[in-house]
Scaffold this motif. Sequence first.
Motif, PDB file in Angstrom:
ATOM      1  N   LEU A   1       0.834  -1.212   0.000  1.00 45.83           N
ATOM      2  CA  LEU A   1       0.000   0.000   0.000  1.00 45.83           C
ATOM      3  C   LEU A   1       0.865   1.257   0.000  1.00 45.83           C
ATOM      4  CD1 LEU A   1      -3.190   0.603   2.078  1.00 45.83           C
ATOM      5  CD2 LEU A   1      -1.417   2.333   2.025  1.00 45.83           C
ATOM      6  N   VAL A   2       1.869   1.298   0.866  1.00 45.44           N
ATOM      7  CA  VAL A   2       2.719   2.484   0.980  1.00 45.44           C
ATOM      8  C   VAL A   2       3.534   2.689  -0.290  1.00 45.44           C
ATOM      9  CG1 VAL A   2       4.650   3.512   2.228  1.00 45.44           C
ATOM     10  CG2 VAL A   2       2.819   2.358   3.492  1.00 45.44           C
ATOM     11  N   ALA A   3       4.131   1.612  -0.816  1.00 46.60           N
ATOM     12  CA  ALA A   3       4.970   1.734  -2.005  1.00 46.60           C
ATOM     13  C   ALA A   3       4.159   2.223  -3.200  1.00 46.60           C
ATOM     14  CB  ALA A   3       5.620   0.389  -2.325  1.00 46.60           C
ATOM     15  N   GLY A   4       2.945   1.707  -3.353  1.00 45.82           N
ATOM     16  CA  GLY A   4       2.105   2.154  -4.454  1.00 45.82           C
ATOM     17  C   GLY A   4       1.715   3.614  -4.335  1.00 45.82           C
ATOM     18  N   THR A   5       1.454   4.064  -3.109  1.00 44.56           N
ATOM     19  CA  THR A   5       1.103   5.465  -2.889  1.00 44.56           C
ATOM     20  C   THR A   5       2.269   6.382  -3.221  1.00 44.56           C
ATOM     21  OG1 THR A   5      -0.364   4.744  -1.099  1.00 44.56           O
ATOM     22  CG2 THR A   5       0.163   7.089  -1.215  1.00 44.56           C
ATOM     23  N   VAL A   6       3.469   5.984  -2.790  1.00 46.26           N
ATOM     24  CA  VAL A   6       4.660   6.776  -3.092  1.00 46.26           C
ATOM     25  C   VAL A   6       4.894   6.842  -4.601  1.00 46.26           C
ATOM     26  CG1 VAL A   6       7.170   6.870  -2.856  1.00 46.26           C
ATOM     27  CG2 VAL A   6       5.748   6.330  -0.871  1.00 46.26           C
ATOM     28  N   ALA A   7       4.733   5.689  -5.274  1.00 49.11           N
ATOM     29  CA  ALA A   7       4.925   5.654  -6.728  1.00 49.11           C
ATOM     30  C   ALA A   7       3.905   6.529  -7.442  1.00 49.11           C
ATOM     31  CB  ALA A   7       4.833   4.219  -7.234  1.00 49.11           C
ATOM     32  N   SER A   8       2.636   6.458  -7.021  1.00 53.57           N
ATOM     33  CA  SER A   8       1.589   7.255  -7.649  1.00 53.57           C
ATOM     34  C   SER A   8       1.841   8.749  -7.461  1.00 53.57           C
ATOM     35  CB  SER A   8       0.231   6.866  -7.054  1.00 53.57           C
ATOM     36  OG  SER A   8      -0.813   7.633  -7.610  1.00 53.57           O
ATOM     37  N   ALA A   9       2.211   9.147  -6.241  1.00 47.23           N
ATOM     38  CA  ALA A   9       2.492  10.560  -5.989  1.00 47.23           C
ATOM     39  C   ALA A   9       3.713  11.024  -6.783  1.00 47.23           C
ATOM     40  CB  ALA A   9       2.715  10.784  -4.492  1.00 47.23           C
ATOM     41  N   THR A  10       4.713  10.161  -6.883  1.00 50.85           N
ATOM     42  CA  THR A  10       5.908  10.494  -7.660  1.00 50.85           C
ATOM     43  C   THR A  10       5.559  10.737  -9.120  1.00 50.85           C
ATOM     44  OG1 THR A  10       7.320   9.207  -6.186  1.00 50.85           O
ATOM     45  CG2 THR A  10       8.176   9.665  -8.393  1.00 50.85           C
ATOM     46  N   ILE A  11       4.707   9.880  -9.665  1.00 57.29           N
ATOM     47  CA  ILE A  11       4.301  10.029 -11.068  1.00 57.29           C
ATOM     48  C   ILE A  11       3.553  11.342 -11.280  1.00 57.29           C
ATOM     49  CG2 ILE A  11       2.873   9.051 -12.900  1.00 57.29           C
ATOM     50  CD1 ILE A  11       3.399   6.287 -11.524  1.00 57.29           C
ATOM     51  N   ALA A  12       2.599  11.631 -10.398  1.00 56.69           N
ATOM     52  CA  ALA A  12       1.802  12.853 -10.544  1.00 56.69           C
ATOM     53  C   ALA A  12       2.694  14.090 -10.554  1.00 56.69           C
ATOM     54  CB  ALA A  12       0.768  12.941  -9.424  1.00 56.69           C
ATOM     55  N   VAL A  13       3.664  14.137  -9.650  1.00 54.44           N
ATOM     56  CA  VAL A  13       4.545  15.303  -9.568  1.00 54.44           C
ATOM     57  C   VAL A  13       5.530  15.325 -10.728  1.00 54.44           C
ATOM     58  CG1 VAL A  13       6.343  16.412  -8.198  1.00 54.44           C
ATOM     59  CG2 VAL A  13       4.332  15.458  -7.063  1.00 54.44           C
ATOM     60  N   ALA A  14       6.159  14.172 -11.004  1.00 52.73           N
ATOM     61  CA  ALA A  14       7.211  14.134 -12.016  1.00 52.73           C
ATOM     62  C   ALA A  14       6.672  14.403 -13.414  1.00 52.73           C
ATOM     63  CB  ALA A  14       7.922  12.779 -11.974  1.00 52.73           C
ATOM     64  N   VAL A  15       5.508  13.842 -13.748  1.00 46.85           N
ATOM     65  CA  VAL A  15       4.926  14.089 -15.063  1.00 46.85           C
ATOM     66  C   VAL A  15       4.581  15.562 -15.224  1.00 46.85           C
ATOM     67  CG1 VAL A  15       2.916  13.647 -16.525  1.00 46.85           C
ATOM     68  CG2 VAL A  15       4.073  11.741 -15.407  1.00 46.85           C
ATOM     69  N   THR A  16       4.040  16.158 -14.185  1.00 40.21           N
ATOM     70  CA  THR A  16       3.718  17.583 -14.239  1.00 40.21           C
ATOM     71  C   THR A  16       4.967  18.422 -14.445  1.00 40.21           C
ATOM     72  OG1 THR A  16       1.814  17.268 -12.785  1.00 40.21           O
ATOM     73  CG2 THR A  16       2.684  19.499 -12.983  1.00 40.21           C
ATOM     74  N   ARG A  17       6.008  18.144 -13.687  1.00 44.77           N
ATOM     75  CA  ARG A  17       7.241  18.925 -13.775  1.00 44.77           C
ATOM     76  C   ARG A  17       7.969  18.676 -15.097  1.00 44.77           C
ATOM     77  NH1 ARG A  17       7.316  23.132 -11.053  1.00 44.77           N
ATOM     78  NH2 ARG A  17       9.564  23.095 -10.572  1.00 44.77           N
ATOM     79  N   ALA A  18       7.809  17.484 -15.679  1.00 46.06           N
ATOM     80  CA  ALA A  18       8.466  17.187 -16.954  1.00 46.06           C
ATOM     81  C   ALA A  18       7.900  18.021 -18.088  1.00 46.06           C
ATOM     82  CB  ALA A  18       8.332  15.701 -17.281  1.00 46.06           C
ATOM     83  N   GLY A  19       6.648  18.471 -17.956  1.00 45.61           N
ATOM     84  CA  GLY A  19       6.059  19.359 -18.948  1.00 45.61           C
ATOM     85  C   GLY A  19       5.533  18.647 -20.178  1.00 45.61           C
ATOM     86  N   PRO A  20       4.830  19.389 -21.037  1.00 47.79           N
ATOM     87  CA  PRO A  20       4.210  18.804 -22.229  1.00 47.79           C
ATOM     88  C   PRO A  20       5.195  18.739 -23.391  1.00 47.79           C
ATOM     89  CG  PRO A  20       3.657  21.121 -22.102  1.00 47.79           C
ATOM     90  CD  PRO A  20       4.503  20.829 -20.892  1.00 47.79           C
ATOM     91  N   ILE A  21       4.704  18.268 -24.517  1.00 51.30           N
ATOM     92  CA  ILE A  21       5.517  18.227 -25.731  1.00 51.30           C
ATOM     93  C   ILE A  21       5.731  19.647 -26.246  1.00 51.30           C
ATOM     94  CG2 ILE A  21       4.691  15.928 -26.356  1.00 51.30           C
ATOM     95  CD1 ILE A  21       2.782  17.178 -28.310  1.00 51.30           C
ATOM     96  N   PRO A  22       6.751  19.873 -27.083  1.00 51.62           N
ATOM     97  CA  PRO A  22       6.994  21.218 -27.608  1.00 51.62           C
ATOM     98  C   PRO A  22       5.786  21.761 -28.372  1.00 51.62           C
ATOM     99  CG  PRO A  22       8.882  19.790 -28.016  1.00 51.62           C
ATOM    100  CD  PRO A  22       7.795  18.907 -27.491  1.00 51.62           C
ATOM    101  N   GLY A  23       5.545  23.059 -28.238  1.00 53.51           N
ATOM    102  CA  GLY A  23       4.443  23.706 -28.935  1.00 53.51           C
ATOM    103  C   GLY A  23       3.144  23.719 -28.168  1.00 53.51           C
ATOM    104  N   VAL A  24       3.133  23.143 -26.957  1.00 47.82           N
ATOM    105  CA  VAL A  24       1.921  23.070 -26.136  1.00 47.82           C
ATOM    106  C   VAL A  24       2.119  23.906 -24.883  1.00 47.82           C
ATOM    107  CG1 VAL A  24       0.501  21.547 -24.711  1.00 47.82           C
ATOM    108  CG2 VAL A  24       1.210  20.818 -26.995  1.00 47.82           C
ATOM    109  N   VAL A  25       1.119  24.704 -24.546  1.00 53.68           N
ATOM    110  CA  VAL A  25       1.148  25.521 -23.340  1.00 53.68           C
ATOM    111  C   VAL A  25      -0.035  25.110 -22.464  1.00 53.68           C
ATOM    112  CG1 VAL A  25       1.089  27.850 -22.379  1.00 53.68           C
ATOM    113  CG2 VAL A  25       2.184  27.437 -24.594  1.00 53.68           C
ATOM    114  N   LEU A  26       0.262  24.594 -21.284  1.00 50.80           N
ATOM    115  CA  LEU A  26      -0.785  24.110 -20.398  1.00 50.80           C
ATOM    116  C   LEU A  26      -1.210  25.190 -19.409  1.00 50.80           C
ATOM    117  CD1 LEU A  26       0.514  20.527 -19.506  1.00 50.80           C
ATOM    118  CD2 LEU A  26      -1.020  21.224 -21.352  1.00 50.80           C
TER     119      LEU A  26
END
Length: 497
Positions: free
Chosen positions: A18-43
């Motif tokens: 349970l804990v490992a999955g929660t950490v992984a899910s939170a990591t994905i949510a933050v990391a994907v957001t910080r990684a940003g979109p593809i070029p030419g897209v403004v979110l």
Amino acid sequence: MSLTSAAVALRDSPRATLVAGTVASATIAVAVTRAGPIPGVVLPDGPLGLWRAADEGRPAWSVLAAVGITGLSLVFVRLYLLARDHVVDVRYVARTAVVWTAPMLLAQPILSLDAYSYVAQGQLLVMGIDPYVTGPIVFGAGPLLDPVAPVWRMTPAPYGPLSLSLLGWSADVTDADHVPFVFILRVLAIAAVVVATVAAARLARPDARAAAVALVAANPIVVLHLIGGVHLDVLVGALAPVVLLAVRKRWWWLAALLAAAAFAIKLPGLILVGYVLWARFRLAERRWAGTAQVLAVTAAATLAAAATVPDGWGWIATLDTPGHVEQLYNVPAAAAGVGYALVGLTVGGVDFAELLNVTQVLCAAAGAAMIGWLIVRGGDPSAPVRRTGALVGSAMVVLALAAPVIHAWYLAWALALLAACAGVVGHRWLIGLSVALCFTALPDPLTRWHHGLLPLTLLFLVVALALTFWWLADARTPATPRAGTRPASERVPARPV
């Protein structure tokens, strides 16, 4: 206790899972957001600026996202094994799925820009512009067009009239504001996942319900793409097991109505329509009259859905829109690649694009034939309900694999049916496909050679699949249930379907 035994105990611990999955899910949510979109897209910035990308270091955030996806995929496999071996029960699995999903609730639509296309298409409908004729490009540069993926800016909507009607209503009540629009669709996605999970648990064997719930509610496809990415495919996936239950209860009008609704949402619903009609025809009692009634309800519901938007049948001409994306990992492209290599080593002189057109046609024809065969077998009234569900679910998987493009969320069409109705071998392939498809939607730097990170992505995929099938093939004696859980054999089974 040795270090090895301690590691095994930690790996098989429900709390650690349970804990490992929660950490992984939170990591994905933050990391994907910080990684940003593809070029030419403004979110948009999102609530409290939570959707803003990092100013620098985006490749590093992308790698962290891949680590999180790998981790969540592997923890999901461990949760399934704990449920399969009766170490945890349905309640624990459901609670784990809720906790894993929580980090996605305030996140931007992750790993896909489709939600921003939904906003633009809904606003087109509100403004009286036919989304089946033109794309979001008509808005020009600005908040409605800028977040849309460039490949979809000039393409019409490929969704059914009920989907479009839902998008139009959402755009109307939110004034096409991205944040409340996304939250409306996310609430709807959560409700659909709950329906699919409950229906899957109802269809599954009493001793396999925890495993079925794990395969649906805690699946990374669901957590990351259906809820995190808010894709409309979740609606078809929720209706599929309910249609099967309605047929088994011989509630033909309800089955016909729901199957027609699924078709009016997205094309895979047509498989449910075919299944309901064939199942009613195979029933000897009032065969022709009963089938005519089911056909009438289906036609009436389809026509009513088409009437909800001005150009209710316009989507039929736009069904090839998803094929505008060039992929090298779908079945037709893989077949074309093998054929191109063989021809190149022998006679040569073949163009890959021409060969790809041929393999797409061949895959479509073979897929249609296989889908028809599966529906015919699934419509046998004497077949057990779980066999029928596995056959109908397999037909939906065939549709996804035979298409000229495949996305991770396409698995949603069949997920609940296969989770509830497939056997152990079927579950293994379903889990393997879930894990593999998680790596088809990643932050941009991980998918392009010029960033130098694509080999790392492939390494993550190979490691995740190798561990997945190794663990699934481990035929150990089921573990002793942990405190706070009850094995399936001690729970009161529900009435048979």
